[in-house]
Design an enzyme around this catalytic site. Sequence first.
Site, short mmCIF file in Angstrom:
data_model
loop_
_atom_site.label_atom_id
_atom_site.label_comp_id
_atom_site.label_asym_id
_atom_site.label_seq_id
_atom_site.Cartn_x
_atom_site.Cartn_y
_atom_site.Cartn_z
N PHE A 111 0.81 -1.22 0.00
CA PHE A 111 0.00 0.00 0.00
C PHE A 111 0.84 1.27 0.00
O PHE A 111 0.37 2.34 -0.39
CB PHE A 111 -0.96 -0.01 1.20
N LYS A 112 2.10 1.14 0.40
CA LYS A 112 2.96 2.32 0.43
C LYS A 112 3.15 2.93 -0.96
O LYS A 112 3.44 4.11 -1.10
CB LYS A 112 4.32 1.98 1.04
N ASP A 113 2.97 2.11 -2.01
CA ASP A 113 3.07 2.63 -3.38
C ASP A 113 2.04 3.71 -3.65
O ASP A 113 2.28 4.61 -4.47
CB ASP A 113 2.87 1.51 -4.40
N THR A 146 7.61 0.31 3.47
CA THR A 146 7.92 1.71 3.14
C THR A 146 9.27 1.81 2.44
O THR A 146 9.44 2.58 1.49
CB THR A 146 7.92 2.59 4.40
#
Length: 492
Positions: A111-113, A146
């Site tokens: 999800f950090k993308d 991250t």
Amino acid sequence: MKYNSTRGEKAGISSAEAIKKGMAADGGLYMPESIPNLTLDELKSLCSLSYAERAAEILSKFLTDYDRGAIDEICAKAYSESKFGKNAAPCVSLGDSMNILELWHGPTCAFKDMALQIMPLLLSKALEMTGEKRTACILVATSGDTGKAALEGYKDVDKTKIMVFYPENGVSIMQKRQMATQEGGNVNVASIKGNFDDAQSAVKSIFANRELADEIKASTFLSSANSINWGRLAPQIAYYVSAYCDMAVSGRIELGDKINVCVPTGNFGNIFAAYIARAMGLPINKLICASNTNNILTDFLADGVYDRNRRFYTTMSPSMDILISSNLERLLFVLCGPEETRGYMQALKQDGKYSISAKAKAEIDRAFAGGWCSEDETGATIKDIFEEYHYLCDTHTAVAVKTAKDYMSKTADGLQMLIASTASPYKFAGNVYAALTGVHPEDEFEAIDLLSDYSGTEVPAGLAGLRDKTVRFTTVLERDDMERAVKEFIGK
């Protein structure tokens, strides 16, 4: 829209300056002076737009000094089909009331993308807007996802360097390999002896070192890609709004209906983004904070006492193995103001704990609920969800699913539940395969193939070729050596 520090510094700076600096001079985090409104009419208009267009609408409310055309262009580039597929953040329905928000379709399968594909573009624009000629050196402490997402986002971006620190034994084999094989001429990676909190505290100390800042100021300044940077957190608000729109378009809800949102949480940034969306007017009833065995946030939400003086566990959901949740400071600022927040942060630094006021606790009770999931329950949930729905979820998502189901069983409020799915199951293939079959593969890369064969699902492109990539970074540091390593990297 101006930005000030959570600890009282009345900076009154623009969003571009806040994104460039990352942290305030007093050690606090930047927050906007006010939270903009999001009306039902605006939500209705967003329903017909693409993800990139929705993100541009939300970001334009916070980044008011950016030219709107530039925001549109940045969002289109960041969330292009070549990077995320046709839908950057699809919402998958499971059963009558569970909805899985898949946030892992980007280049690094996490999800950090969603934030770290756009943040470098926002920073580059900020450097241009503020007339900055120096190189930005991005420092990142990571509990896993991250690091790779930031490395990939900043890879070969002009006028930037990036150095990532991760706990030597605190990330998955897949996460470690992703970072160790990172390409790019402006990147550096090192593991540290210690846990994520050690890495995060050391990075914060480096940011706060005025002597270092003066030493490098002629050519370089330090900034952050962690969610302490507003440019990292703001894009996360958009995907909760987008998911609500998708649920309305699909008929799962009517516009205006309230939903519950459950987020697997470690550093509190992802769930705080949902809190901001709620404060804007997105119809969210409760924000359910899901923790693993490191359930410090569950205890805090229950009794109002944040106490990091406890045992630290290394779990199969390593991105949540955190005992200092940095973005909780932003929530405290919203609820208590800068003076109280500063006192809490001082107490945390000195004593490792603090207790919030009864008024703040009452406000938290109105917005949040908490729960946690043991290791055995995490594995059992992965298996149960696959057997019931033929849906494959990773270890972090499983924590959220179990916590969400517990909440739904306890409250029976009948509302639709949106669950943030934060990583591809293939990033944790060994644990996911073991949960499904009882067999623990010896090799993590073998586990990818076994999981694909067992589940009949496709391995994401970003992970499929990882086994054969060249390892570039093998440095292991003591925490006290991190500043020296940064100096050496800057000097290159």
